[in-house]
Motif scaffolding. Structure first.
Motif, mmCIF file in Angstrom:
data_model
loop_
_atom_site.group_PDB
_atom_site.id
_atom_site.type_symbol
_atom_site.label_atom_id
_atom_site.label_comp_id
_atom_site.label_asym_id
_atom_site.label_seq_id
_atom_site.Cartn_x
_atom_site.Cartn_y
_atom_site.Cartn_z
ATOM 1 N N UNK A 453 -6.795 32.829 -35.178
ATOM 2 C CA UNK A 453 -6.141 34.043 -35.664
ATOM 3 C C UNK A 453 -6.845 35.300 -35.161
ATOM 4 N N UNK A 454 -8.171 35.262 -35.160
ATOM 5 C CA UNK A 454 -8.935 36.445 -34.771
ATOM 6 C C UNK A 454 -8.887 36.682 -33.260
ATOM 7 N N UNK A 455 -9.001 35.605 -32.473
ATOM 8 C CA UNK A 455 -9.145 35.767 -31.025
ATOM 9 C C UNK A 455 -7.824 35.763 -30.266
ATOM 10 N N UNK A 461 -6.861 39.754 -40.647
ATOM 11 C CA UNK A 461 -6.729 39.546 -42.091
ATOM 12 C C UNK A 461 -6.587 38.060 -42.412
ATOM 13 N N UNK A 462 -5.762 37.352 -41.631
ATOM 14 C CA UNK A 462 -5.622 35.909 -41.824
ATOM 15 C C UNK A 462 -6.950 35.212 -41.562
ATOM 16 N N UNK A 463 -7.646 35.641 -40.521
ATOM 17 C CA UNK A 463 -8.933 35.025 -40.198
ATOM 18 C C UNK A 463 -9.911 35.162 -41.358
ATOM 19 N N UNK A 464 -9.992 36.340 -41.928
ATOM 20 C CA UNK A 464 -10.915 36.559 -43.044
ATOM 21 C C UNK A 464 -10.519 35.724 -44.260
#
Length: 701
Positions: A453-455, A461-464
């Motif tokens: 999700x982050x990369x 937000x989903x990554x966190x």
């Protein structure tokens, strides 16, 4: 499979016979010619002048071709036969047999060869459960061919048999009458085709063996196999059995490649012969993980095909739920008439988090960001399934209970036999069941989903959120599943939250997933490598001394090579490299006794009791994740780990291997070589200094 059986296969067509090449269907042995889950030949028995033939030897030319060397009459201590017979059998554009008779005597002989032929057109489920058919049979004799048929409403299957020489054809088989001169030979070719018909007798093309989406010629098959082996990394070491096992694994993996129509001529691994020559969610994913360092293209197809079959609705009959990855796809009669839910069937709780794990690991090895971006929807749906549909007990854990009480699997984890889960007293838990490794997979999927999700999905937000959920899951799991008086994790929680407190190999999968708190890892390793679980050939599925322990019980005491390969990977992750090497050595030692082909499972007897691993009687062979096990164990011994655009090598070899080289390892770096000598890696210190990473950071991903 029994040692008295011989199998050859290509794609989704395979033939299982006895050692003389004959086929006589029986409930205990799934012999026959099968294609797309239907037995097209159940009888194929040859006699010469009324006598059956006895085998002299068998020559396995390729996975799709073998030769049987035979003589008429029963085998005896003294043999002076004047006749010999060679049956050369190939699965290629159907089932092709070249039959050659040699006269070694000094007089001409008149012979009559009869092939008794029959087909019960049994669905594989009918073979397994000894069920009766509901349709109508037919047999048609034409001038040059025999057609055996089966019809039930619009479901139509035919077996078409033809020969290259004149023969008498009747509804029971084929008869050749001929003379062979002294020192002469006689030969004929026999072709058997499996014909699938649909509505109105229209020919149906479901998909073919790996390659072009069509059946392949013999030269194409040989060329494809040579190319497959040639493109894989080359293994060099001073232990010849390992090299033979590695080559056998590559060839068996080639034989298990399967290309359904939606794969668009690309291949994914089918699960295994004879029962599972089809797409299996869990098996295809785990095999793809095992072979990423060797054949990463299998993972890409596995992800694509499973993503296309991903669940989209609630369907109790098929155990389908939105976002859920399928368990098994079948094409046979019972599936066609919805007597089995396998069109496809979704009754597995682990394939969905494993799908996300494979997607992340595939990108880490290959750098294929296009696939990760293209399949964002499927990955998100899989992550959503974990929270929205898998938490049946409302306690934040993945659990399972079949929706289809008539034919669904009771256990929907990898240990899916009915008695695989029990308490210490031997009693069985109720439902739902939350096995420990499912929670490890969920944790790993969330950690990996956060990276994706982050990369790649531009969604910090989903990554966190996923990272927060993973941390909470890890904390709760280490409290709720921990068995204090044994210092290991429970096999499962039952529907009341009670611990299923038997000691099992599942705790090794927890190390692989990373959900184990570091302070608890040593206790798990002590159990895994202790005498109750480690038998010398590998780690048992259930610990010796448990009430249901049985060294020849399917999931309650046998050793599974695939299971051990992931446990070894987990041991490496937590820094127990010597223990990982010891597990690898035990399993690879066992492979030597199976001629390099590890079966699905073998008995869990102590090594000092048997001196060789004892075959499990009905184990699939070849079987995909057993075929992948030596490859993952090689990866573990070499300590191969992708870190950014680099491949880190940190080997620990077991005693008995002086050096190992794996050359031309494919990945995002192009192709690289890995070297190991004893316990020293060439250039390793310099590479680590260049990367600026430490082992804990690498193992943490």
């Amino acid at each position: 499979m029994s040692e008295t059986s011989v199998n050859i296969l290509d794609g989704n067509t395979f033939v299982v016979s006895d050692t003389s090449g004959d086929i006589e269907a029986s409930p205990s042995e799934p012999t026959g010619m099968f294609s797309y889950d239907t037995r097209f030949l159940s009888t194929w028995v040859m006699t010469i002048n009324g006598e059956r033939l006895s085998p002299l030897s068998i020559d396995d030319l390729h996975y799709f071709q073998t030769r049987f060397f035979l003589v008429p009459g029963p085998g005896t201590v003294y043999s002076d036969n004047k006749l010999s017979v060679v049956r050369k059998r190939t699965v290629c554009e159907g089932f092709h047999e070249v039959l050659t008779v040699f006269n070694h005597g000094d007089e001409a002989v008149d012979l009559s060869i009869h092939l008794e032929v029959g087909s019960d057109f049994a669905d594989l489920f009918e073979v397994k459960d000894a069920l009766t058919k509901k349709g109508k049979y037919s047999a048609t004799v034409e001038p040059e061919r025999l057609i055996l048929g089966y019809e039930r409403q619009t479901y139509n299957r035919q077996t078409i048999i033809s020969t290259s020489r004149d023969a008498k054809l009747d509804k029971q088989g084929i008869t050749f009458k001929f003379r062979v001169e002294p020192d002469g030979r006689w030969e004929t070719e026999i072709q058997v085709d499996a014909d699938i018909r649909g509505l109105g007798g229209r020919e149906v093309h479901i998909g073919h063996a790996w390659g072009s989406g069509r059946s392949r010629s013999m030269p194409e098959m040989v060329q494809d196999l040579e190319k497959w082996v040639g493109q894989a990394p080359r293994l060099e070491c001073d232990w010849d059995p390992l090299k033979r096992t590695y080559r056998r694994s590559l060839i068996d993996l080639a034989s298990l490649r399967f290309s359904p129509t939606i794969a668009r001529s690309r291949a994914l691994p089918s699960a295994g012969l004879p029962w599972f020559m089809t797409m299996f969610g869990r098996d295809s994913i785990l095999t793809s993980l095992q072979t990423l360092a060797f054949t990463p293209e299998l993972a890409a197809t596995t992800l694509t095909v499973l993503g296309e079959w991903q669940g989209s609705r609630l369907d109790d009959f098929r155990d389908e739920e939105p976002g859920k990855i399928p368990h098994e796809l079948r094409y046979g009669e019972m599936t066609a008439f919805e007597e089995r839910p396998h069109s496809p069937y979704y009754g597995t709780a682990d394939a969905t988090p494993l799908f996300v794990i494979l997607m992340d690991e595939y990108e880490r090895w290959t750098g294929d960001t296009a696939l990760v971006k293209r399949m964002e929807y499927e990955a998100r749906a899989a992550l959503n399934w974990i929270d929205e549909y898998a938490d049946l007990m409302g306690n934040g854990y993945i659990s399972y209970q079949r929706r289809n009480e008539d034919s669904g699997l009771e256990n929907q984890c990898w240990k899916d036999s009915w008695d695989a889960l029990s308490y210490r007293d031997g009693s069985m838990p109720g439902y739902p069941r939350a096995t420990c490794e499912l929670q490890g997979y969920a944790y790993d999927a969330k950690i990996r989903g956060a990276r994706l999700a982050r990369e790649f999905w531009n969604d910090p937000a989903l990554a966190s959120r996923l990272e927060t959920e993973a941390a909470d899951l890890k904390r709760r799991f280490n409290e709720d599943f921990w068995v204090e008086d044994g210092e290991y994790f429970a096999l499962a929680l039952d529907g009341d939250g009670r611990k299923v407190d038997t000691l099992s190999s599942n705790i090794g999968h927890l190390l692989w997933s990373g959900i184990v708190e570091p302070a608890k890892a040593s206790s798990l390793v002590r159990h895994l490598m202790g005498p109750r679980l480690f038998c010398g050939w590998g780690i048992r599925t259930l610990a010796e001394g448990e009430v249901r322990y049985n060294p020849i019980g399917y999931h309650v005491g046998t050793v599974w090579p695939f299971d051990n390969s992931f446990i070894a990977w987990g041991l490496r992750r937590y820094g127990f490299r010597d223990e990982a090497a010891r597990v690898a050595a035990g399993v690879l030692d066992a492979a030597e006794f199976f001629n390099g082909r590890l079966p699905e499972a073998f008995a869990g007897y102590r090594r000092e009791e048997t001196m060789y691993p004892v075959q499990y009687p009905t184990a699939c062979s070849p079987q995909a994740w057993s075929t992948g096990a030596p490859m993952l164990l090689i990866q573990v011994m070499l300590g191969l780990e992708p870190v950014g655009d680099h491949l880190v090598v940190e080997p620990v070899l077991p005693e008995g291997i002086g050096h190992m080289e794996l050359l031309d390892i494919p990945g995002r770096w192009g192709h690289l070589d890995a070297f190991a000598r004893g316990r020293v890696s060439v250039g390793q210190a310099g590479l680590r200094a260049q990367l600026g990473v430490t082992l804990p950071e690498i193992s943490r991903r």
